[in-house]
Structure formats: C-alpha cells, structure tokens
Scaffold this motif. Sequence first.
Motif, PDB file in Angstrom:
ATOM      1  N   LEU A 567     -10.794 -23.829  31.487  1.00 22.85           N
ATOM      2  CA  LEU A 567     -11.521 -24.816  31.363  1.00 22.85           C
ATOM      3  C   LEU A 567     -12.711 -24.539  30.662  1.00 22.85           C
ATOM      4  CD1 LEU A 567     -11.560 -26.683  34.886  1.00 22.85           C
ATOM      5  CD2 LEU A 567      -9.776 -26.977  32.760  1.00 22.85           C
ATOM      6  N   VAL A 568     -13.421 -25.319  29.979  1.00 20.47           N
ATOM      7  CA  VAL A 568     -14.339 -25.234  28.860  1.00 20.47           C
ATOM      8  C   VAL A 568     -15.819 -25.699  29.192  1.00 20.47           C
ATOM      9  CG1 VAL A 568     -15.429 -25.098  26.656  1.00 20.47           C
ATOM     10  CG2 VAL A 568     -12.871 -24.638  26.886  1.00 20.47           C
ATOM     11  N   ASP A 569     -16.818 -25.064  29.386  1.00 15.72           N
ATOM     12  CA  ASP A 569     -18.102 -25.806  29.621  1.00 15.72           C
ATOM     13  C   ASP A 569     -18.859 -25.588  28.100  1.00 15.72           C
ATOM     14  OD1 ASP A 569     -20.353 -27.247  31.290  1.00 15.72           O
ATOM     15  OD2 ASP A 569     -21.295 -25.366  30.227  1.00 15.72           O
ATOM     16  N   ASN A 570     -19.633 -26.578  27.488  1.00 14.13           N
ATOM     17  CA  ASN A 570     -20.414 -26.116  26.243  1.00 14.13           C
ATOM     18  C   ASN A 570     -21.715 -26.587  26.411  1.00 14.13           C
ATOM     19  OD1 ASN A 570     -20.438 -29.199  26.129  1.00 14.13           O
ATOM     20  ND2 ASN A 570     -18.671 -29.259  24.985  1.00 14.13           N
ATOM     21  N   GLY A 571     -22.227 -26.667  27.638  1.00 15.47           N
ATOM     22  CA  GLY A 571     -23.618 -26.867  28.010  1.00 15.47           C
ATOM     23  C   GLY A 571     -24.167 -28.236  28.111  1.00 15.47           C
ATOM     24  N   SER A 590     -26.684 -27.660  25.282  1.00 15.99           N
ATOM     25  CA  SER A 590     -25.588 -27.291  24.147  1.00 15.99           C
ATOM     26  C   SER A 590     -26.094 -26.617  23.015  1.00 15.99           C
ATOM     27  CB  SER A 590     -25.079 -28.596  23.958  1.00 15.99           C
ATOM     28  OG  SER A 590     -26.130 -29.510  23.315  1.00 15.99           O
ATOM     29  N   THR A 591     -27.120 -26.552  22.970  1.00 12.76           N
ATOM     30  CA  THR A 591     -27.883 -25.781  21.761  1.00 12.76           C
ATOM     31  C   THR A 591     -27.971 -24.543  21.916  1.00 12.76           C
ATOM     32  OG1 THR A 591     -30.286 -26.312  22.507  1.00 12.76           O
ATOM     33  CG2 THR A 591     -28.999 -27.764  20.654  1.00 12.76           C
ATOM     34  N   TRP A 592     -27.788 -23.849  23.076  1.00 15.45           N
ATOM     35  CA  TRP A 592     -27.997 -22.652  23.724  1.00 15.45           C
ATOM     36  C   TRP A 592     -26.537 -21.982  24.079  1.00 15.45           C
ATOM     37  CZ3 TRP A 592     -32.213 -20.645  22.086  1.00 15.45           C
ATOM     38  CH2 TRP A 592     -33.226 -21.452  22.070  1.00 15.45           C
ATOM     39  N   ALA A 593     -25.403 -22.591  23.534  1.00 15.89           N
ATOM     40  CA  ALA A 593     -24.056 -21.991  23.603  1.00 15.89           C
ATOM     41  C   ALA A 593     -23.732 -21.208  22.414  1.00 15.89           C
ATOM     42  CB  ALA A 593     -23.161 -23.051  23.587  1.00 15.89           C
ATOM     43  N   ARG A 594     -23.274 -19.928  22.534  1.00 19.57           N
ATOM     44  CA  ARG A 594     -22.828 -19.197  21.563  1.00 19.57           C
ATOM     45  C   ARG A 594     -21.649 -18.415  21.688  1.00 19.57           C
ATOM     46  NH1 ARG A 594     -26.981 -21.065  20.498  1.00 19.57           N
ATOM     47  NH2 ARG A 594     -28.911 -20.079  19.841  1.00 19.57           N
ATOM     48  N   HIS A 608     -15.427 -12.964  27.264  1.00 21.17           N
ATOM     49  CA  HIS A 608     -16.690 -12.086  27.333  1.00 21.17           C
ATOM     50  C   HIS A 608     -17.264 -12.321  26.152  1.00 21.17           C
ATOM     51  CE1 HIS A 608     -14.300  -9.803  30.464  1.00 21.17           C
ATOM     52  NE2 HIS A 608     -15.369  -9.051  30.697  1.00 21.17           N
ATOM     53  N   ASP A 609     -16.779 -12.875  25.161  1.00 21.41           N
ATOM     54  CA  ASP A 609     -17.343 -13.266  23.643  1.00 21.41           C
ATOM     55  C   ASP A 609     -18.267 -14.431  23.620  1.00 21.41           C
ATOM     56  OD1 ASP A 609     -17.638 -12.108  20.991  1.00 21.41           O
ATOM     57  OD2 ASP A 609     -16.698 -13.884  20.358  1.00 21.41           O
ATOM     58  N   ARG A 610     -17.884 -15.184  24.437  1.00 18.26           N
ATOM     59  CA  ARG A 610     -18.744 -16.669  24.421  1.00 18.26           C
ATOM     60  C   ARG A 610     -19.731 -16.632  25.726  1.00 18.26           C
ATOM     61  NH1 ARG A 610     -12.986 -19.804  23.815  1.00 18.26           N
ATOM     62  NH2 ARG A 610     -12.263 -18.616  21.813  1.00 18.26           N
ATOM     63  N   LEU A 611     -20.833 -17.390  25.640  1.00 20.22           N
ATOM     64  CA  LEU A 611     -21.905 -17.461  26.566  1.00 20.22           C
ATOM     65  C   LEU A 611     -22.885 -18.632  26.384  1.00 20.22           C
ATOM     66  CD1 LEU A 611     -25.054 -16.549  25.193  1.00 20.22           C
ATOM     67  CD2 LEU A 611     -23.433 -14.428  24.620  1.00 20.22           C
ATOM     68  N   ILE A 612     -23.511 -18.907  27.520  1.00 22.71           N
ATOM     69  CA  ILE A 612     -24.569 -19.989  27.181  1.00 22.71           C
ATOM     70  C   ILE A 612     -26.107 -19.275  27.848  1.00 22.71           C
ATOM     71  CG2 ILE A 612     -25.511 -22.182  28.642  1.00 22.71           C
ATOM     72  CD1 ILE A 612     -22.801 -23.306  27.846  1.00 22.71           C
ATOM     73  N   TYR A 613     -27.195 -19.376  27.310  1.00 25.55           N
ATOM     74  CA  TYR A 613     -28.329 -19.151  27.940  1.00 25.55           C
ATOM     75  C   TYR A 613     -28.754 -19.947  28.831  1.00 25.55           C
ATOM     76  CZ  TYR A 613     -29.100 -16.086  23.863  1.00 25.55           C
ATOM     77  OH  TYR A 613     -29.027 -14.811  22.717  1.00 25.55           O
ATOM     78  N   LEU A 614     -29.413 -19.333  30.109  1.00 27.80           N
ATOM     79  CA  LEU A 614     -29.869 -20.246  31.237  1.00 27.80           C
ATOM     80  C   LEU A 614     -31.209 -20.418  31.315  1.00 27.80           C
ATOM     81  CD1 LEU A 614     -26.920 -19.131  31.871  1.00 27.80           C
ATOM     82  CD2 LEU A 614     -27.932 -19.434  34.372  1.00 27.80           C
TER      83      LEU A 614
END
Length: 707
Positions: A567-571, A590-594, A608-614
């Motif tokens: 499943l996907v979460d995009n912020g 959403s602006t902090w997803a990379r 491992h290549d995708r992330l979100i800043y908290l």
Amino acid sequence: MSIAPPIALAQQRTTAARSRRRAALFAMLIALLMAGSPAAHAASFDVSPTSPAIIPFSSVIGGSDAGNNAKNNANGGYFSEFDNIGQFNYPAGHGNQLGNTAMVNDSTNYFDNVTWQGGQPAGLSLTGVPAPDPGCGDAAWWPATGDWVSYQLNVTTAGTYTVLTRFSTAWGPTGTVTYHMTIDGVSSGPVTMRPDDIAYWTPGAGGFQRPIDGWWGHNYVPGTMPTGWSLAVGPHVLKVFIDSWPGSAPGPSSSGPGDIWLHYFKVFAGGTPVSGPVPAPTFSFSPSLASTANGPMATGPVTVTIADGDPTAVIHVTTDGSTPTASSPTYTAPFTISALGAATIKALAIDGTDSPVATTTFTIASPPTVATAASAAPNPVTGTTTVLSALGASTGAGGEPTLTYTWSTTGSTPAAVRFSANGSNAAKSVTATFTGAGTYTFQVAIADPFGLAVTSSVSVVVDRTVTGVAVVPRTAWISAGSSFTFTAAAVDQFGAAISGTPTVTWSATGGTISAGGVYTAGNAAGTFSVTAASSTGSGSAIVVVTAGFAVSITFQPAQTPPFGNFLVDNGALFGDRGNGLSYGWDQDLSTWARERQGKGGTAPDAGHDRLIYLQRAGNAVFRITVPNGTYSVHIISGDATYSGSVFKMSAQGVLVVDGTPTPANRWIEGTQTVTVTDGTLAVTSATGAQNNKICQLDIAVVPAAVN
C-alpha cells in the motif's frame, strides 16, 4: 715602552724617587703651557646612542693629586707628576685612538700608565690571555683616596647615558674600593666595585696564571641614578673621583704592593646596570621561527641576532654545535643560516666572567616533493576495492621514511570510502574500499615531521557490475492464504539494484511460488522465505504470514508508481483510502515525500529508496485504523542519499527504531509488539529524534511475530 712586573717595582720606586724633582719641574712647565688654554689640550670624545665612547686613561685632560694639593692648584689643577709618558700600542686592528701622550698621576707617585703590547701587559708572563676589548690597551696603577681624573665628552645626539668602568686586578685589594663620577657636576653617588668583579691572579710556574673564573672586572655607574645622565648636545665634562683605595696587598714578594688596574671608561646610551654574573646571550630570528611538534622550524634562510644583558660583554658564537670559548669567533653583527637541515647555535658572553652558554636549535626545511604521483590499481574498478599509492621525497634528515601519507576524498563523493591505513608512512600504499559506484577523486597529503606538505590527486571510476540477485521486497507481511508478488532484481557489487532482469529459478517455504514470482501463503502462520537463484548468485526475502490482519505500506511521493503489493502513503491527511483502510497524517506532509532513485543508487530495494520527513513542521503523527488487539510492528527508517539524522520511531508509545545512520549503514529498522485498544495504531517520532524519516511500515496481528 713597557712596565716591569710587580716583583721589580720596589727597585723602580727608588729610581722614581731620584727623578721626582726633575719630573715635577717638567710637569710645571707642561702645566704652564696648558694653563692658558686648557680646552686646546682636551681630548674630546663623540658619543651618541649608536656610537658609545671608550675613553682610555691616555685621554686624561686634568686631575688632582690628593697628596700634593697645593702644587696641583698652583699648576692649574693638573697632575703634578707624569710617569711613563709615551705612545700606546693597541691590540691588532684597533690602533691608537688618541695619538697623544698619557698624563696620569697619584698621590704616591705610582699612578702609572702601562703599555700593553698586542693585548698583553708588558713584562708579565700571560701568554694566551688576550685583552677582552680594545680599551684594555691602557691601564693606570695604584691610585689613592682623593685622586681624580677628568675627560671631555662631545654629545652629538641628546639622550640618557650610562658610564661603565673597566678594571682588572693582580691579587686584589685588602679593603673596599669605592669611587664616584660627575658629569657637569651631577654626581653618581658612591659606587663600590662588586666582589664578584674582583678576581685574582695567583703565582704559577712561568709567571702569574689567569684563574678559572677570569680576571676582567667592570662596574656600571651611576649606582644611585640607574637611568643614567640626561645629556644635551654639546660638550660635557666627566670626572672620576677615588673615594677609597685600600693601598697594598700581599704580592709575589713581601714588599710587593697589591694593585688594581683601571683601564678605561665607556659612555653609552641607556644601559641597565648589571649585577652578579654575566647574563646568558639571547637569540632572535628573522623571519620568526614556526613552532612545531618537532621543534622550531623555518622554510628559508634565517637571520640570527644575538644580544646580551651586559652591553659591554664580548659574545663568542659557534654554529657547528661545539661549545664556545674565548677563542671562538666573536659575534659582531646578525648573520644568516641558509643550509637545509638542523642548525645549532651556541653563544657565550664574556665580561669579567663567563656567562652560561646559550643554545638554540632549529631546522630549515623545504616541503617534500612528489617523487611518484598518486595512482590507483585497478582503475576503473569493477569490484569494491582498489590500491592507492604515491611516493614522496624529502631533503630533511631521515629522508622519505619520515614522511606521512594521508588520503582523503575531495569534491562530490558518491559514497563512503574506507582506507586500510592513513596518516603514516605505510599509507604510501593503501587499499580503498568503496560502498557505492561512481567517480571519486582522491588526494594524498605527503607531510614531513614539521607539517610541510605537498599533495597529489588521482580520479577513480567505480563501475556498477552485476554480481548477484536480490528478491524485492526484502520483507513482506501477508495474511494466510493470500498472495504477494516478488520480483528478482540484478544487484551490483554493493547489493544495490541495477537495471536488467535476471533469469532466475524461484523457491519458497510456507507456501508456493510461481515461475513469475507470485507467492501464495499456506494456511499456517509463521515466518517463511522466498529465494531466487541465478548464474550470478541468489537472493532471499522474508515472508511473514499472519492468521489475521496484516498490511505493508511504503511512504513515497504521489507520482511514484506503487512498489509490489505494498500500500502507498504519500503524506496526505488521515482519511479513507478506498481500499478498506483509513490512514494518514495529522498534518499534510505531501511536500516532504521523497524518492532517491538515481541520486544515491545504494538502496537495496524500492521500499528503502522512498521516504517521508516527519519533523519538518513539528512532530507529525501517522495513524491507521486496525481491529483492537496485539500487533507486531516493523518500521524501516533511512535515506539512500543522506545520513545526517538520529532515527527514533515509536508505535503506540513503544520505541521501535533507535539508531544513528552512517554512510556505510544508512538504514535503521526494528520490530516491537504493541497493543491497540481504540481501533487506531499511531506511529510518530520518539524523544531525541533528529531529522526523522520513515520508509516502510509493516503491521501484523500477533502471534505471527518476527523472530
């Protein structure tokens, strides 16, 4: 002309008595000639701050005989007796400064001028004992209490001046010698010859021998005016008065008198009265020496200046490390050391006694040079290591073995590099171990013991090479009886996915897997594996099969395609996702997803290549609705490109991830068991987190816990 040694002075006194009347008449004649215009006969000495005046006794322009005051006054205040009138012979190279005759006197008719030939007093066996300075070419013997002498000074530059008295002694007086000076009537006050200045001669074979501690004495005056006399430009009169003189002392015979020889007075600018031993010389350098762990250092010629607290001391210097003596070269002006290597300079000041020997050591060094430029083998690199090498050359003592080699990367570095050795001579050849592909620039600093260094650089290309297979994703959490699609990816020598689809053979436990990588779980809960094998190697993944609820979520930008069955979460904010679940954040991230793919290339899989800043807008909280119960929660935090974080993640208040990433280990993960009682499972940053990030979240109902 010469004077007989003291042992013959008794006979000489008898002879002198016979000629006393004739000398007195001659003195009266000279005095009458001088009385009309005393200034015409005065020896005038120029003195300035840069040019001191040395005034020998041959320059006397007036005086008083304490035992014959009436006669002296009648003769215009000049001496009543002239003994040993004659030309003076100065040590070689100095010449007669005055070119006139001596006029000296004392109340006992033995205030005599002694001519020194070549720096030695005539008639005495003093072979090898040189005069310490030019003024010692004259001496006056046996003054008496009340005698005085006068001199004329011509001050060419106004300033403050001090006077020094030079004297020596054969056996020493039996009492204290005191005197005082005046310049234009301003008195110094009483001055006592210091006991440490009174050295003695002792009888020895072949004559009288110099004692170990030396025999040249000196006194500074004024004693009560330590700043000296303030003198204006023009003529001034210096007078020296004998206040007490002890008379005779034991000599080489019972009838021989003791004696002190007065040699000269020196007038010089400033000056600090010296008491006690002669101070050790001091050194100064131009340019200044640099302080290093291996001692003072310069990178070019050094001009050495030597000074001494005793302004009239004679300084002897050596530059070969030997101990200086009175026979060593005399320091006269600053000198320059230019030769590369260590320099040792020693200096000795002599003025009555020897000073302690002063020593300075420094090194003139030139930076090392590159004998063999930096290189790498192999280059390009298809593995994970290369050997870096370079060779320097040194002109310093010890040569190349004293050099150290320090390797580093410069510019933009694709990934971390480890060196097998560094900062040592052995590091002239090191193994560099890479953690990622790309182009690297290495620089080696070749340094000598003084920190002087030269650099050399080499560029190394690390190519990505297929060395194995990875199963993607590395972990999957699914419900019993459900299916999940795995893929096989080629990986490079660093374990990172590389383009291309390898041909593999699949195998699995706990269920079945098709030729296309679709895994179907059995009915049993547990932790199982999926394996893909190829000609270049094999890779495996973990499958967690649960008897109930299970979900896996990747955190990524909205435009990035989904990863496998995740499943996907995009912020986005918390809400219904249309897949039977509601989840999201308490603030819009959403602006902090990379997605880092192509910017680091070291992620083991897309998860491992995708992330979100908290933490870019406070500590954000992620929530997902789940049935109440006990869950196993697995979280992956990391960044394929940057490692400047402290990862701390909690689920339901329980710390799950706790660690600090490094360039060699960019991801931190953890698994914990938590309890949900309100139908919502919350994930957020824990206390101490910095620049926190989340890549993947796996949730499975217990008992299917990960081992």
